[in-house]
Design an enzyme around this catalytic site. Structure first.
Site, PDB file in Angstrom:
ATOM      1  N   PHE A   1      36.792  37.534  35.873  1.00 26.56           N
ATOM      2  CA  PHE A   1      37.783  38.614  35.907  1.00 26.56           C
ATOM      3  C   PHE A   1      39.059  38.188  36.617  1.00 26.56           C
ATOM      4  CE2 PHE A   1      33.426  40.132  36.053  1.00 26.56           C
ATOM      5  CZ  PHE A   1      33.365  40.856  34.879  1.00 26.56           C
TER       6      PHE A   1
ATOM      7  N   GLY B   1      31.196  36.441  46.013  1.00 22.40           N
ATOM      8  CA  GLY B   1      31.273  36.939  44.639  1.00 22.40           C
ATOM      9  C   GLY B   1      31.658  35.826  43.692  1.00 22.40           C
TER      10      GLY B   1
ATOM     11  N   SER C   1      36.335  31.609  39.864  1.00 20.18           N
ATOM     12  CA  SER C   1      37.102  31.383  41.100  1.00 20.18           C
ATOM     13  C   SER C   1      36.543  30.187  41.869  1.00 20.18           C
ATOM     14  CB  SER C   1      37.088  32.636  41.983  1.00 20.18           C
ATOM     15  OG  SER C   1      35.765  33.029  42.286  1.00 20.18           O
TER      16      SER C   1
ATOM     17  N   GLY D   1      24.483  40.391  39.857  1.00 20.04           N
ATOM     18  CA  GLY D   1      25.552  41.241  39.325  1.00 20.04           C
ATOM     19  C   GLY D   1      25.902  42.344  40.303  1.00 20.04           C
TER      20      GLY D   1
ATOM     21  N   ASP E   1      35.515  39.012  47.044  1.00 18.08           N
ATOM     22  CA  ASP E   1      35.475  39.482  45.655  1.00 18.08           C
ATOM     23  C   ASP E   1      34.026  39.781  45.266  1.00 18.08           C
ATOM     24  OD1 ASP E   1      36.517  40.137  43.144  1.00 18.08           O
ATOM     25  OD2 ASP E   1      36.327  38.080  42.399  1.00 18.08           O
TER      26      ASP E   1
ATOM     27  N   HIS F   1      32.271  45.908  45.104  1.00 17.68           N
ATOM     28  CA  HIS F   1      33.528  46.615  45.276  1.00 17.68           C
ATOM     29  C   HIS F   1      33.360  48.023  45.834  1.00 17.68           C
ATOM     30  CE1 HIS F   1      35.158  43.125  43.601  1.00 17.68           C
ATOM     31  NE2 HIS F   1      36.178  43.618  42.944  1.00 17.68           N
TER      32      HIS F   1
ATOM     33  N   HIS G   1      40.523  40.179  46.211  1.00 15.35           N
ATOM     34  CA  HIS G   1      40.799  40.358  44.782  1.00 15.35           C
ATOM     35  C   HIS G   1      40.656  41.838  44.429  1.00 15.35           C
ATOM     36  CE1 HIS G   1      40.057  39.472  40.285  1.00 15.35           C
ATOM     37  NE2 HIS G   1      41.331  39.231  40.566  1.00 15.35           N
ATOM     38  N   ASP G   2      41.290  42.244  43.337  1.00 17.61           N
ATOM     39  CA  ASP G   2      41.230  43.621  42.836  1.00 17.61           C
ATOM     40  C   ASP G   2      41.879  44.613  43.794  1.00 17.61           C
ATOM     41  OD1 ASP G   2      39.708  42.863  40.448  1.00 17.61           O
ATOM     42  OD2 ASP G   2      38.084  42.477  41.848  1.00 17.61           O
TER      43      ASP G   2
HETATM   44 MG    MG Z   1      37.351  40.525  41.232  1.00 16.44          MG
END
Ligand code: MG
Length: 204
Positions: free
Chosen positions: A14, A40, A46, A69, A135, A138, A163-164
């Site tokens: 992602f 993550g 990454s 996951g 990451d 979340h 991230h995000d």
């Molecule tokens: Mg991410």
């Protein structure tokens, strides 16, 4: 070897290519300080960006993921990928794909996979880190636990990367943005850079 956008694009994930290239550049600086760490890994997109930077510097990358996951990657959720289900267990299992990525990218002598929850891994590693990439899960509790568990290992000059991070609620979940804001307001970090949804602070 420099950053390889073609290799990176072939790995499920992602992270955009621009974000990945930025991670690589941060990794090049951070690897001179101490080992780097990502929370993550998923299939290793990454991991390759940071790992190549660490390898070139003779440094290691610690890659933490339980490989089951995250919340939104479970069956019926938005980011579920049926190709990543282990037929034997019926559960999401990204570890096999992750190991393929490490082999393909030539990173088996650079990346230290740690296959467990981030909070457990934080109890096993107490050394300094040149970069912490958050990451993983979340949910607000997960992001905060990752921040609390790992950010104290950053010496001055170390990078804290989320991230995000979406300032606009319409673009995505709030937890990474809120954790980033709390870190930025702590007085321990200076703003460094933003690329896509990658938001970077540097330990002062
Ligand atoms: Mg991410």
């Amino acid at each position: 070897m420099p950053f390889d956008p073609i290799l990176v694009q072939q790995i499920p994930g992602f992270l955009s290519i621009e974000e990945g290239e930025h991670l690589f550049r941060l990794g090049c600086v951070a690897a001179a300080i101490a080992p780097c760490l990502e929370i993550g890994s998923y299939c290793g997109r990454s991991t390759v960006c940071l790992g190549v930077a660490c390898r070139d510097a003779g440094q290691v990358l610690i890659a933490v993921d339980h490989h089951r996951g995250s919340e939104e990657q479970q069956p019926g959720e938005e980011y579920f990928n049926p190709a990543l289900v282990d037929p034997a267990s019926g559960r999401v299992d990204t570890l096999r794909r992750f190991r393929e990525t490490l082999a393909r990218a030539g990173l088996e002598e650079t990346v230290v996979p740690v296959v467990c929850r981030s909070e457990l891994a934080a109890r096993a590693w107490s050394g300094p880190l040149g970069l912490v990439f958050i990451d993983g899960g979340h949910a607000a509790q997960s992001v905060q636990a990752d921040y609390d568990g790992w950010s104290p290992r950053l010496p001055p000059g170390g990078f804290l990367v989320f991230h995000d991070v979406y300032p606009n609620p319409a673009d995505g979940g709030r937890a990474p943005y809120e954790a980033y804001r709390r870190a930025a307001a702590s007085g321990r970090y200076a703003p460094h850079s933003v690329v896509g949804s990658l938001a970077v602070l540097r330990r002062v």
